[in-house]
Design an enzyme around this catalytic site. Structure first.
Site, PDB file in Angstrom:
ATOM      1  N   TYR A 103      -7.804  14.711  -6.412  1.00  0.00           N
ATOM      2  CA  TYR A 103      -6.968  14.148  -7.479  1.00  0.00           C
ATOM      3  C   TYR A 103      -6.173  15.245  -8.184  1.00  0.00           C
ATOM      4  O   TYR A 103      -4.962  15.111  -8.411  1.00  0.00           O
ATOM      5  CB  TYR A 103      -7.857  13.416  -8.482  1.00  0.00           C
ATOM      6  CG  TYR A 103      -7.094  12.631  -9.514  1.00  0.00           C
ATOM      7  CD1 TYR A 103      -6.577  11.366  -9.224  1.00  0.00           C
ATOM      8  CD2 TYR A 103      -6.874  13.141 -10.792  1.00  0.00           C
ATOM      9  CE1 TYR A 103      -5.879  10.640 -10.168  1.00  0.00           C
ATOM     10  CE2 TYR A 103      -6.182  12.424 -11.752  1.00  0.00           C
ATOM     11  CZ  TYR A 103      -5.675  11.170 -11.426  1.00  0.00           C
ATOM     12  OH  TYR A 103      -4.980  10.458 -12.365  1.00  0.00           O
ATOM     13  N   LYS A 135      -2.004  15.597  -8.302  1.00  0.00           N
ATOM     14  CA  LYS A 135      -1.238  15.558  -9.541  1.00  0.00           C
ATOM     15  C   LYS A 135      -0.524  16.882  -9.815  1.00  0.00           C
ATOM     16  O   LYS A 135       0.555  16.898 -10.424  1.00  0.00           O
ATOM     17  CB  LYS A 135      -2.154  15.185 -10.707  1.00  0.00           C
ATOM     18  CG  LYS A 135      -2.651  13.743 -10.647  1.00  0.00           C
ATOM     19  CD  LYS A 135      -1.495  12.733 -10.674  1.00  0.00           C
ATOM     20  CE  LYS A 135      -1.986  11.300 -10.767  1.00  0.00           C
ATOM     21  NZ  LYS A 135      -0.892  10.312 -10.857  1.00  0.00           N
ATOM     22  N   ASP A 154       0.863  -1.179   0.000  1.00  0.00           N
ATOM     23  CA  ASP A 154       0.000   0.000   0.000  1.00  0.00           C
ATOM     24  C   ASP A 154       0.902   1.233   0.000  1.00  0.00           C
ATOM     25  O   ASP A 154       1.568   1.520   0.998  1.00  0.00           O
ATOM     26  CB  ASP A 154      -0.901  -0.015   1.236  1.00  0.00           C
ATOM     27  CG  ASP A 154      -1.828   1.188   1.308  1.00  0.00           C
ATOM     28  OD1 ASP A 154      -1.714   2.098   0.452  1.00  0.00           O
ATOM     29  OD2 ASP A 154      -2.664   1.232   2.231  1.00  0.00           O
ATOM     30  N   ASN A 213       3.789   5.186 -11.065  1.00  0.00           N
ATOM     31  CA  ASN A 213       2.588   5.170 -11.884  1.00  0.00           C
ATOM     32  C   ASN A 213       1.298   5.000 -11.087  1.00  0.00           C
ATOM     33  O   ASN A 213       0.235   5.410 -11.543  1.00  0.00           O
ATOM     34  CB  ASN A 213       2.699   4.037 -12.921  1.00  0.00           C
ATOM     35  CG  ASN A 213       1.401   3.766 -13.627  1.00  0.00           C
ATOM     36  OD1 ASN A 213       0.938   4.556 -14.445  1.00  0.00           O
ATOM     37  ND2 ASN A 213       0.772   2.632 -13.305  1.00  0.00           N
TER      38      ASN A 213
END
Length: 260
Positions: free
Chosen positions: A164, A168, A71, A98
């Site tokens: 998110y 990023k 994890d 990734n």
């Protein structure tokens, strides 16, 4: 490249340079693992939970791929996994960060856990894994490469994705900081895929519906969704000699959708 099986194949694979790919057993990550194997690397693919998918990747790619369940949001677990990889195979020549997670909610409905899980996986996980491997990569004396896999929403926001998008966007800046601090032995770049034909994308955007697919295609000048192998082409460039003077950069592969 010849097929290798059994004990002989395992011994030969152990002599190959190592690539570590987080989220390397499905979707774009699996395409990365396949490409790196084809390029002559032994690949350690990290995955979070799907044992069946991991076993399928091992069967497909044979002794040149092994999988490790971890994890990435758990810093202690990541350190332990990285230490085991270093002890078994030595420092990686390539690290591909990734793995990612989406939990979409309107901002006013987003819980603490929704925020934490996404940011801890997408941003903190990159920090944990890179920190655990980078010292050995620098001290190996060999040139090495890190590729962080970003997202178009790290530059242009979207509705219901504050967690998110923030993770990023942070990854882009982390890429630049790592490029500064790990130079000159380690190059660090950010690969930003556009819409790519994976099971996850099809499900999230209901692309089995022709109207939904057409609406997405209308936003892309190339009028097509990327194949994972096309994103792997960009990875091959970033880990190969043709990008040897490139670090701290973002490479956007999106069919012209955003043109940043």
């Amino acid at each position: 490249m010849t097929e290798e099986t059994g004990t002989t194949g395992t011994a030969a694979a152990a002599r190959l340079p190592l690539a570590v790919v987080s989220g390397g057993t499905r979707g774009i990550g699996l395409a990365f693992s396949r490409r790196l194997v084809k390029l002559g690397y032994r690949v350690t693919a990290l995955y979070r939970s799907d044992e069946e998918v991991a076993r399928a990747a091992e069967r497909e790619l044979g002794p040149r791929l092994n999988t490790v369940r971890v994890d990435l949001s758990d810093g202690t677990a990541v350190t332990e996994a990285a230490e085991a990889v270093l002890a078994a195979y030595g420092p990686p020549a390539v690290l591909v960060n990734n793995a990612g997670m989406n939990i979409d909610r309107p901002f006013l409905e987003m819980s603490h856990d929704d925020w934490r899980r996404v940011v801890d996986t997408n941003l903190s996980g990159v920090f944990y894994l890179t920190r655990a491997l980078a010292t050995a990569m620098v001290e190996s004396g060999a040139d090495a490469t890190i590729v962080n896999v970003g997202a178009t929403t790290g530059i242009r926001p979207r509705l219901n994705g504050a967690n998110y998008c923030a993770s990023k966007a942070g990854l882009l800046q982390l890429t630049k900081c790592l490029a500064l601090e790990l130079a000159p032995r380690v190059r660090v770049n950010c690969l930003i895929p556009g819409n790519t034909e994976t099971d996850e994308l099809v499900e999230r955007f209901n692309l089995n519906d022709p109207d939904a697919r057409r609406r997405m295609l209308d936003e892309i000048p190339q009028r097509r969704i990327a194949d994972p192998e096309q994103i792997a082409n960009a990875l091959e460039f970033l880990v190969g000699p043709h990008s040897a003077y490139m670090t701290g950069q973002k490479l956007v592969v999106d069919g012209g959708q955003f043109m940043w």
